[in-house]
Scaffold this motif. Structure first.
Motif, short mmCIF file in Angstrom:
data_model
loop_
_atom_site.label_atom_id
_atom_site.label_comp_id
_atom_site.label_asym_id
_atom_site.label_seq_id
_atom_site.Cartn_x
_atom_site.Cartn_y
_atom_site.Cartn_z
N UNK A 314 0.84 -1.20 0.00
CA UNK A 314 0.00 0.00 0.00
C UNK A 314 0.88 1.26 0.00
N UNK A 315 1.91 1.26 0.87
CA UNK A 315 2.79 2.43 0.95
C UNK A 315 3.61 2.58 -0.33
N UNK A 316 4.03 1.48 -0.92
CA UNK A 316 4.77 1.56 -2.19
C UNK A 316 3.89 2.16 -3.28
N UNK A 317 2.61 1.78 -3.30
CA UNK A 317 1.70 2.34 -4.30
C UNK A 317 1.52 3.84 -4.11
N UNK A 318 1.43 4.28 -2.86
CA UNK A 318 1.32 5.72 -2.59
C UNK A 318 2.61 6.45 -2.98
N UNK A 319 3.73 5.83 -2.69
CA UNK A 319 5.03 6.41 -3.06
C UNK A 319 5.14 6.57 -4.58
N UNK A 320 4.73 5.53 -5.32
CA UNK A 320 4.78 5.60 -6.78
C UNK A 320 3.89 6.71 -7.32
N UNK A 321 2.71 6.87 -6.72
CA UNK A 321 1.81 7.94 -7.16
C UNK A 321 2.43 9.31 -6.89
N UNK A 322 3.08 9.46 -5.74
CA UNK A 322 3.68 10.75 -5.39
C UNK A 322 4.77 11.15 -6.37
#
Length: 607
Positions: A314-322
């Motif tokens: 989940x955090x990796x997906x948020x990081x990629x979006x950022x």
């Protein structure tokens, strides 16, 4: 990328010193709660801005009555507690310079610090510290005052200043300029005798005001909350000192906790309920490992591990979006995350007091996966990097674009440069003035305003810094292979049963490691496997435990080439401790001392 600069956010200080904030806060908002203080019954009591100002003033008057003068140095030997902050600001109010000393320092370390800094007075916490200072006082001709906190030291000083006019303090305070020396903080001495870093009021004001300007929005759990933090870092360390200053200048309620051990810290986090914490990776590792042990004891280890994997994804997906490289969490991932938030992540947040949603980590490197887990669990940790010589943080991850596994971008107003040999150089208003009484050492690290840090690192295309090791800690095998031990050690230490790891191999044919165990975690592991408790001397020969540690070593070896990998290891019966002279007070390994203390064990790795 070889160099990256972030423009300043806060204007450089033009006048005044650190104590001014105490008086300004009280004038502008006297009833605001500035600090929390634990009473004799263990309850937290509020201290308003006006009350704190009055206490600082009373103590400052007493210091003048006791003979402390503008420019004098006064040592403080204590754990983190309210009175330390009180003394800091009272000393700054009269233009004096506090010199912090770790409460665990040896007699010779205490002597060297007090002698080299030529202190005229000393504040100690309790009788043991007083006896340590007394044992060397005959070699400290300038030391004329000793105040003991646990024997009414504050009241003694305050009483002596009852007849001093407040205007005398104000005249001293107004004489302080940004260029005045605020403190001398001694390095931890991993490679020799500690050196005194001379830090000015401008250094601290620049550092604190920059952190406030950039990260203030995340100091609160939610809009409208009162920002608060529990300070449990040692105030003898520059990181803890920066937190103290930033909290007062930024009007963040601050409490003090003297022990970083989880058993004592976690109950105070629950009682104080901070909105933001600043810590070292050790604290976050302990919270994670304790949560998993509780889940395993309840027969829910598999569910916890699934929750960890999901949090990381989940955090990796948020990081990629950022960073514009992905769309963010899918609908399915969001639904699963919501479920685990109630079952697992909320309990992790409760361990930090329940209100923390953001944190800052420094002092040593944090493994990327641990940062991702906490972010997925609802606590974003902004990892940073700095030194005593840079007044704590020089880089940190920004709130809106955190790149886990790095130490972030330069602080606003800071430039990071990577030299030809990979060394990190820093430039900014937080860089120190030099070492006390050591012009040669100052010239070795200061070059026309640039600080050569001794750390090896790299900048990515976006300007994020990654630290890969220390120049002095690079190992060179007898085959000529250069190896940075830091990454290997961190990965081995990520295993819940491992407490510490030191990689060896300088001038030897291959890389090896010494490993110590987390005895609390091992006790839990034995119980979960239906095995009775074991003595530490028996644990080091246990084949099942050795298999677990070998898994950690194999995982670490995936980071490097075969020539850089750990070929063999040995489990030790006891941890490296500061008391044995094997750790610095900031918990860094004293490599030379460890290799000497375990010379036979190291030699056995190469037979």
């Amino acid at each position: 990328m070889r160099e990256f600069t972030v423009p300043p956010l806060a204007a450089p200080p033009r006048a005044g010193g650190l104590a001014d904030a105490v008086f300004r806060n009280a004038d502008e908002d006297p009833h605001r709660v500035a600090l929390g203080r634990k009473d004799a019954d263990g309850h937290w009591r509020d201290v308003t801005a006006a009350q704190f100002r009055d206490e600082v003033m009373a103590l400052a008057k007493g210091l003048l009555a006791q003979g402390v003068r503008f420019g004098d140095r006064v040592a403080i030997v204590s754990r983190t507690r309210y009175e330390w902050t009180l003394f800091d600001f009272a000393l700054w109010a009269v233009g004096a310079q506090p010199v912090p000393v770790y409460p665990t320092a040896s007699t010779e370390q205490v002597f060297w610090t007090l002698h080299d800094s030529e202190v005229v007075a000393c504040v100690v916490e309790h009788e043991d510290h007083a006896m340590t200072v007394a044992s060397v006082i005959d070699r400290l001709p300038r030391l004329s005052r000793l105040w003991q906190l646990d024997a009414g030291g504050v009241a003694e000083v305050v009483a002596s200043g009852a007849q001093v006019d407040e205007d005398v303090v104000h005249r001293h305070r107004r004489a302080v300029t940004p260029e005045s020396v605020a403190t001398v903080i001694y390095t931890s001495g991993t490679t020799g005798r500690p050196k005194g870093c001379v830090l000015t009021h401008a250094n601290f004001m620049t550092e604190a005001d920059t952190v406030i300007a950039r990260w203030e929005p995340v100091f609160r759990s939610a809009p409208g909350d009162e920002a608060s933090t529990l300070l449990f870092l040692p105030l003898a360390h520059v990181f803890g000192r920066m937190v103290e200053v930033a909290a007062i200048r930024g009007r963040v309620k601050i409490g003090h906790q003297p022990v970083m051990a989880a058993g004592e810290l976690l109950p105070d986090l629950a009682a104080f309920r901070p909105t933001f914490v600043l810590a070292v990776p050790y604290i976050f590792e302990k919270v994670h490992h304790a949560a998993r042990r509780r889940a395993e004891a309840a027969g829910k280890a598999a569910a916890f591990d699934r929750a960890v994997e999901l949090a990381v994804r989940y955090a990796e997906a948020l990081e990629q979006r950022a960073f514009g490289t992905g769309p963010g969490p899918s609908a399915s991932l969001r639904m699963q995350h919501q479920l685990y938030d109630k079952l697992v992540y909320g309990k992790v947040r409760e361990a930090l007091g329940g209100r923390v949603r953001h944190a800052m980590s420094g002092g040593s490197a944090m493994e990327r996966r641990l940062g991702l887990f906490f972010a997925g669990a609802g606590v974003t940790i902004y990892e940073g990097y700095g030194l005593t010589e840079s007044t704590a943080a020089a880089t940190a991850n920004p709130p809106e674009r955190t790149r886990f596994g790095t130490v972030g971008l330069p602080l606003p107003g800071t430039t990071v440069h990577i030299a030809d040999d990979g060394e990190v150089w820093l430039h900014g208003g937080h860089v120190f003035a030099g070492y006390l009484n050591d012009a040669a050492a100052s010239r070795a690290v200061l070059h026309d305003g640039w600080l050569s840090t001794g750390d090896i690192g790299s900048l990515d295309a976006d300007g994020y810094l990654t630290i890969t090791g220390r120049k002095k800690e690079i190992l060179v095998t007898s085959g000529g292979k250069s190896v940075s031990p830091t990454g290997l050690e961190e990965r081995v230490r990520a295993h819940p049963l491992v407490a510490q790891c030191i990689v060896v191999g300088n001038d030897r044919p291959y890389i090896a490691a010494l490993v110590t165990l987390d005895l609390e975690a091992v006790e839990h592991w034995l119980a979960m496997h239906g095995r009775p408790p074991m003595e530490p001397k028996d644990l080091v020969r246990d084949p099942e435990l050795e298999t677990e540690v070998r898994r950690a070593v194999v995982a670490a070896n995936t980071l490097v080439s075969q020539a850089e990998s750990i070929r063999t290891f040995r489990i030790l019966a006891h941890q490296f401790t500061e008391e044995r002279g094997l750790l610095t007070p900031s918990l860094k390994l004293k490599r030379r001392a460890i290799e000497e203390a375990y010379g036979a064990e190291v030699a056995a790795l190469y037979r």
